[in-house]
Design a protein around this motif. Structure first.
Motif, PDB file in Angstrom:
ATOM      1  N   THR A  43      19.130 132.127  26.382  1.00 21.89           N
ATOM      2  CA  THR A  43      18.575 132.317  25.041  1.00 21.89           C
ATOM      3  C   THR A  43      19.538 131.745  24.019  1.00 21.89           C
ATOM      4  OG1 THR A  43      19.575 134.498  24.835  1.00 21.89           O
ATOM      5  CG2 THR A  43      17.297 134.430  25.613  1.00 21.89           C
ATOM      6  N   PHE A  44      19.016 131.020  23.068  1.00 27.99           N
ATOM      7  CA  PHE A  44      19.850 130.444  22.024  1.00 27.99           C
ATOM      8  C   PHE A  44      20.235 131.478  20.978  1.00 27.99           C
ATOM      9  CE2 PHE A  44      17.404 126.569  23.294  1.00 27.99           C
ATOM     10  CZ  PHE A  44      18.478 125.904  23.870  1.00 27.99           C
ATOM     11  N   GLY A  45      19.423 132.499  20.818  1.00 28.95           N
ATOM     12  CA  GLY A  45      19.668 133.509  19.793  1.00 28.95           C
ATOM     13  C   GLY A  45      21.009 134.205  19.931  1.00 28.95           C
ATOM     14  N   ASP A  46      21.568 134.229  21.126  1.00 32.32           N
ATOM     15  CA  ASP A  46      22.849 134.894  21.351  1.00 32.32           C
ATOM     16  C   ASP A  46      24.048 133.985  21.113  1.00 32.32           C
ATOM     17  OD1 ASP A  46      21.363 137.103  22.103  1.00 32.32           O
ATOM     18  OD2 ASP A  46      21.414 136.595  24.229  1.00 32.32           O
ATOM     19  N   LEU A  47      23.825 132.715  20.853  1.00 34.22           N
ATOM     20  CA  LEU A  47      24.932 131.782  20.676  1.00 34.22           C
ATOM     21  C   LEU A  47      25.552 131.909  19.288  1.00 34.22           C
ATOM     22  CD1 LEU A  47      23.400 128.591  22.301  1.00 34.22           C
ATOM     23  CD2 LEU A  47      24.990 130.201  23.320  1.00 34.22           C
ATOM     24  N   TYR A  48      26.860 131.874  19.237  1.00 34.00           N
ATOM     25  CA  TYR A  48      27.566 131.964  17.966  1.00 34.00           C
ATOM     26  C   TYR A  48      28.963 131.392  18.122  1.00 34.00           C
ATOM     27  CZ  TYR A  48      30.026 135.952  19.989  1.00 34.00           C
ATOM     28  OH  TYR A  48      30.790 136.749  20.789  1.00 34.00           O
ATOM     29  N   PHE A  49      29.614 131.176  16.999  1.00 36.60           N
ATOM     30  CA  PHE A  49      31.048 130.866  17.000  1.00 36.60           C
ATOM     31  C   PHE A  49      31.687 131.670  15.876  1.00 36.60           C
ATOM     32  CE2 PHE A  49      29.250 127.649  14.195  1.00 36.60           C
ATOM     33  CZ  PHE A  49      30.140 127.603  13.135  1.00 36.60           C
ATOM     34  N   GLU A  50      32.977 131.911  16.013  1.00 35.27           N
ATOM     35  CA  GLU A  50      33.681 132.728  15.039  1.00 35.27           C
ATOM     36  C   GLU A  50      34.778 131.932  14.355  1.00 35.27           C
ATOM     37  OE1 GLU A  50      35.172 136.415  16.525  1.00 35.27           O
ATOM     38  OE2 GLU A  50      33.240 137.026  17.325  1.00 35.27           O
ATOM     39  N   VAL A  51      34.920 132.186  13.060  1.00 33.22           N
ATOM     40  CA  VAL A  51      36.017 131.634  12.278  1.00 33.22           C
ATOM     41  C   VAL A  51      36.565 132.779  11.430  1.00 33.22           C
ATOM     42  CG1 VAL A  51      36.679 129.987  10.480  1.00 33.22           C
ATOM     43  CG2 VAL A  51      34.955 129.337  12.187  1.00 33.22           C
ATOM     44  N   ASN A  52      37.814 133.144  11.670  1.00 33.72           N
ATOM     45  CA  ASN A  52      38.458 134.253  10.936  1.00 33.72           C
ATOM     46  C   ASN A  52      37.607 135.522  10.966  1.00 33.72           C
ATOM     47  OD1 ASN A  52      40.667 132.669  10.294  1.00 33.72           O
ATOM     48  ND2 ASN A  52      39.786 132.013   8.336  1.00 33.72           N
ATOM     49  N   ASP A  53      37.153 135.901  12.106  1.00 33.18           N
ATOM     50  CA  ASP A  53      36.333 137.098  12.335  1.00 33.18           C
ATOM     51  C   ASP A  53      34.971 137.060  11.658  1.00 33.18           C
ATOM     52  OD1 ASP A  53      38.276 138.249  13.948  1.00 33.18           O
ATOM     53  OD2 ASP A  53      39.295 139.173  12.227  1.00 33.18           O
TER      54      ASP A  53
ATOM     55  N   GLY B 193      22.709 129.992  17.155  1.00 28.52           N
ATOM     56  CA  GLY B 193      21.631 130.078  18.143  1.00 28.52           C
ATOM     57  C   GLY B 193      20.316 130.523  17.517  1.00 28.52           C
ATOM     58  N   ALA B 194      20.382 131.454  16.570  1.00 26.59           N
ATOM     59  CA  ALA B 194      19.165 131.899  15.874  1.00 26.59           C
ATOM     60  C   ALA B 194      18.563 130.741  15.086  1.00 26.59           C
ATOM     61  CB  ALA B 194      19.490 133.070  14.949  1.00 26.59           C
ATOM     62  N   PHE B 195      19.429 129.890  14.519  1.00 25.38           N
ATOM     63  CA  PHE B 195      18.933 128.715  13.803  1.00 25.38           C
ATOM     64  C   PHE B 195      18.235 127.754  14.761  1.00 25.38           C
ATOM     65  CE2 PHE B 195      19.576 124.307  12.484  1.00 25.38           C
ATOM     66  CZ  PHE B 195      18.845 124.307  11.313  1.00 25.38           C
ATOM     67  N   VAL B 196      18.791 127.572  15.953  1.00 31.12           N
ATOM     68  CA  VAL B 196      18.162 126.683  16.942  1.00 31.12           C
ATOM     69  C   VAL B 196      16.783 127.223  17.314  1.00 31.12           C
ATOM     70  CG1 VAL B 196      18.321 125.769  19.293  1.00 31.12           C
ATOM     71  CG2 VAL B 196      20.347 125.787  17.823  1.00 31.12           C
ATOM     72  N   ASP B 197      16.679 128.538  17.533  1.00 32.04           N
ATOM     73  CA  ASP B 197      15.372 129.142  17.825  1.00 32.04           C
ATOM     74  C   ASP B 197      14.387 128.908  16.677  1.00 32.04           C
ATOM     75  OD1 ASP B 197      15.794 130.106  20.369  1.00 32.04           O
ATOM     76  OD2 ASP B 197      16.410 132.110  19.714  1.00 32.04           O
ATOM     77  N   ALA B 198      14.847 129.117  15.441  1.00 27.98           N
ATOM     78  CA  ALA B 198      13.973 128.925  14.285  1.00 27.98           C
ATOM     79  C   ALA B 198      13.575 127.459  14.142  1.00 27.98           C
ATOM     80  CB  ALA B 198      14.669 129.416  13.020  1.00 27.98           C
ATOM     81  N   LEU B 199      14.493 126.547  14.421  1.00 23.58           N
ATOM     82  CA  LEU B 199      14.199 125.120  14.340  1.00 23.58           C
ATOM     83  C   LEU B 199      13.139 124.719  15.364  1.00 23.58           C
ATOM     84  CD1 LEU B 199      14.856 122.350  13.087  1.00 23.58           C
ATOM     85  CD2 LEU B 199      16.613 122.096  14.858  1.00 23.58           C
ATOM     86  N   VAL B 200      13.282 125.205  16.590  1.00 25.02           N
ATOM     87  CA  VAL B 200      12.285 124.898  17.621  1.00 25.02           C
ATOM     88  C   VAL B 200      10.933 125.491  17.239  1.00 25.02           C
ATOM     89  CG1 VAL B 200      11.656 125.285  20.041  1.00 25.02           C
ATOM     90  CG2 VAL B 200      13.996 124.634  19.457  1.00 25.02           C
ATOM     91  N   SER B 201      10.930 126.702  16.697  1.00 21.06           N
ATOM     92  CA  SER B 201       9.675 127.322  16.241  1.00 21.06           C
ATOM     93  C   SER B 201       9.029 126.497  15.142  1.00 21.06           C
ATOM     94  CB  SER B 201       9.922 128.734  15.715  1.00 21.06           C
ATOM     95  OG  SER B 201      10.277 129.594  16.744  1.00 21.06           O
TER      96      SER B 201
END
Length: 134
Positions: free
Chosen positions: A50-60, A66-74
């Motif tokens: 699932t793309f919705g669980d994908l993320y990256f962190e910068v300074n916490d 991933g949510a954006f990828v899901d929305a883009l595909v939708s």
């Protein structure tokens, strides 16, 4: 108050309200389809279920790309479905209607204005013309 009541019950307003509700439900349907079928299908090739669980962190701070990828595909699926099943058929239908309307008129050989195909006299320049047979 009567004018407001008439405005609310006007055909276009009711049709617009129905279109908005149907559009919202259709968007939910496409989102569910994307999250339930398309995303896992793409995950087979990318190794991410699932793309919705994908993320990256910068300074916490967590960026949920991933949510954006899901929305883009939708969005892309919704746009494609609307184009191929609504816009394209309606455009073709309108082209046929315009061609049918064009087929009922012709140009006057004297003044080049539009006249009925069966006319024997031009309404603009009053010249006699031979009726066109179909």
């Amino acid at each position: 108050m009567e004018g407001f009541k008439k405005f609310l019950l006007q055909g276009n307003l009711v049709q617009l309200a129905v279109a908005v509700v149907v559009g919202a439900v259709f968007a939910d349907l496409i989102t569910a389809f994307t999250e339930g079928f398309i995303t896992p299908l793409l995950g087979i090739f990318g190794g991410v279920p699932t793309f919705g669980d994908l993320y990256f962190e910068v300074n916490d701070s967590r960026f949920m790309y991933g949510a954006f990828v899901d929305a883009l595909v939708s969005f892309l699926l919704t746009a494609a479905v609307l184009y191929f099943f609504v816009v394209l058929p309606v455009s073709k239908l309108l082209e046929k209607i315009v061609k049918a309307e064009e087929a009922t008129t012709r140009k006057c050989p004297h003044c080049i204005s539009e006249i009925d195909k069966q006319a024997v006299r031009c309404a603009h320049c009053t010249s006699e013309v031979a009726p066109e047979t179909t």
